[in-house]
Design an enzyme around this catalytic site. Structure first.
Site, short mmCIF file in Angstrom:
data_model
loop_
_atom_site.label_atom_id
_atom_site.label_comp_id
_atom_site.label_asym_id
_atom_site.label_seq_id
_atom_site.Cartn_x
_atom_site.Cartn_y
_atom_site.Cartn_z
N LYS A 244 0.87 -1.18 0.00
CA LYS A 244 0.00 0.00 0.00
C LYS A 244 0.90 1.22 0.00
CE LYS A 244 -4.44 1.08 0.29
NZ LYS A 244 -5.56 0.39 -0.36
N GLY B 81 -20.34 6.21 -2.58
CA GLY B 81 -19.37 6.60 -3.60
C GLY B 81 -19.55 5.67 -4.79
N ASN B 82 -18.50 5.50 -5.57
CA ASN B 82 -18.59 4.65 -6.76
C ASN B 82 -19.06 3.24 -6.45
OD1 ASN B 82 -17.93 6.50 -8.60
ND2 ASN B 82 -15.79 5.89 -8.85
N VAL B 83 -18.40 2.59 -5.47
CA VAL B 83 -18.75 1.21 -5.15
C VAL B 83 -20.13 1.14 -4.52
CG1 VAL B 83 -18.10 -0.83 -3.80
CG2 VAL B 83 -16.32 0.55 -4.88
N GLY C 49 -22.48 5.12 2.79
CA GLY C 49 -21.44 5.60 1.88
C GLY C 49 -21.78 5.20 0.46
#
Length: 362
Positions: free
Chosen positions: A88, A190-192, A188
């Protein structure tokens, strides 16, 4: 001087405690780049992990984050059956203000110097465009746009994996993996999160959505005929499933007490405030938890396919395996009466140690 040396000692102690192979500190005064790349384990293959750009309060906080996230990537790749290690990276700074082409390309050069030991992809605060800039300096990057030969946006694949993880848990709790009539809180969007809402609504699931961005919340709620709820109401709703798809640590001492959910299954990383304590608490309370790194591996699978040259069909086959992998984890958890996150870790660790035996034999 003594203060500095003790700081260095404590960093090395941290690496030793978490079993990390290597941590690289990147500093480029010309572009303002300050980044940390953490390589946890490369037994199964090169360490793959996203690059997060975040305005950390301290460098110690950034280091703690990158060590935790890179270790999780090792387990995620292992349990998903991929030939990848865990890594990461974090870039310290405000992604809206400090990000430039020069900064991303400078960072790309640091990755290049690792000679393929670390491969990156997008994460919070970075985009496919940033991956293009990194690609100008090194080939060790995935998640570039399809137009330049990449696998494109991983969000739909990640959402599909989470959706399959939810189905595997529903099968365990309710005896069938039919989702119609079930209720899910998606925190949440967002995109996902949005892709997950779409998949759930197509199966006739009652969906509650929550997000800190009020405008986006209302827009997604309207688009998919979902019910918008305020953040502080999430844990008072008696829905079947809680799907955290934003920041981590939303499953903690406070929230577990309030929970009436039967299942927790979402895409957020590090959902448990404390892996040991909260995994055990959920087991005792009878809430089935789908370990995050197990069911949110779709994005990693997408990157793996890009690296290995697999097409979309193979990507989908690997993603569909998340259903069976989740069932295996639940089976081990029940057989040994251990939390599911511990069961997933054992499966991942066994695979790494098995492959280590092969690699040490020639």
């Amino acid at each position: 001087m003594s203060g500095n040396s003790s700081a260095v000692t404590s960093i090395l102690d941290q690496l030793s405690a978490s079993g990390h192979k290597k941590v690289v500190f990147c500093n480029d005064a010309d572009t303002g780049l300050k980044a940390i790349i953490a390589i946890h384990d490369t037994t199964l293959g090169p360490a793959l992990g996203g690059t997060r750009m975040w305005n950390y309060n301290t460098e110690a906080e950034a280091l703690e984050d990158v060590l935790r996230l890179s270790k999780a990537m090792t387990y995620k790749a292992a349990v998903a059956g991929l030939n990848l290690g865990g890594g990461k990276a974090v870039i310290i700074g405000d992604s809206r203000m400090a990000k430039t082409e020069a900064l991303m390309r400078s960072y790309g050069r640091f990755i290049k110097n690792l000679n393929g030991e670390f491969v990156t992809a997008e994460d919070m605060g970075t985009t496919t465009r940033d991956m293009e800039y990194i690609r100008m300096e090194t080939s060790h990057v995935t998640g570039v746009p399809e137009s330049i030969g990449g696998a494109g946006d991983p969000a739909p694949i990640t959402a599909k994996g989470v959706f399959l993880g939810i189905k595997a848990c529903v099968k365990e709790v309710y005896g069938t993996d039919m989702l119609a009539g079930r209720s899910v809180v998606v925190q949440g969007i967002g995109n996902v999160g949005e892709h997950l809402v779409d998949l759930l609504r197509k199966e006739n699931v009652e969906v509650y959505v929550s997000d800190i961005n009020e405008e986006r919340l209302q827009q997604v709620a309207r688009k998919y005929k979902a019910k918008a709820i305020e953040a502080d109401k999430i844990f008072t709703i008696g829905a079947d499933i809680y799907a955290p798809c934003a920041l981590g640590a939303t499953v903690n001492d406070k929230t577990i007490k309030k929970m009436k959910f039967a299942i927790i299954a979402g895409s957020a990383n590090n959902q448990l405030g404390d892996e040991q304590i909260h995994g055990q608490l959920l087991l005792e309370k009878g809430i089935l938890y789908a370990p995050d790194y197990l069911i949110n591996a779709g994005g990693l699978i997408n990157c793996y396919s890009e690296l290995t040259g697999f097409g979309k069909k193979r990507t989908m086959q690997l993603t569909e395996n998340i259903y069976n992998a989740t069932r295996e984890v639940i089976k081990l958890s029940k057989a040994e009466n251990i939390p599911t996150n511990l069961a997933a870790s054992r499966i991942a660790e066994k695979r790494i140690s098995d492959i280590k035996k092969i690699k040490s034999s020639y």
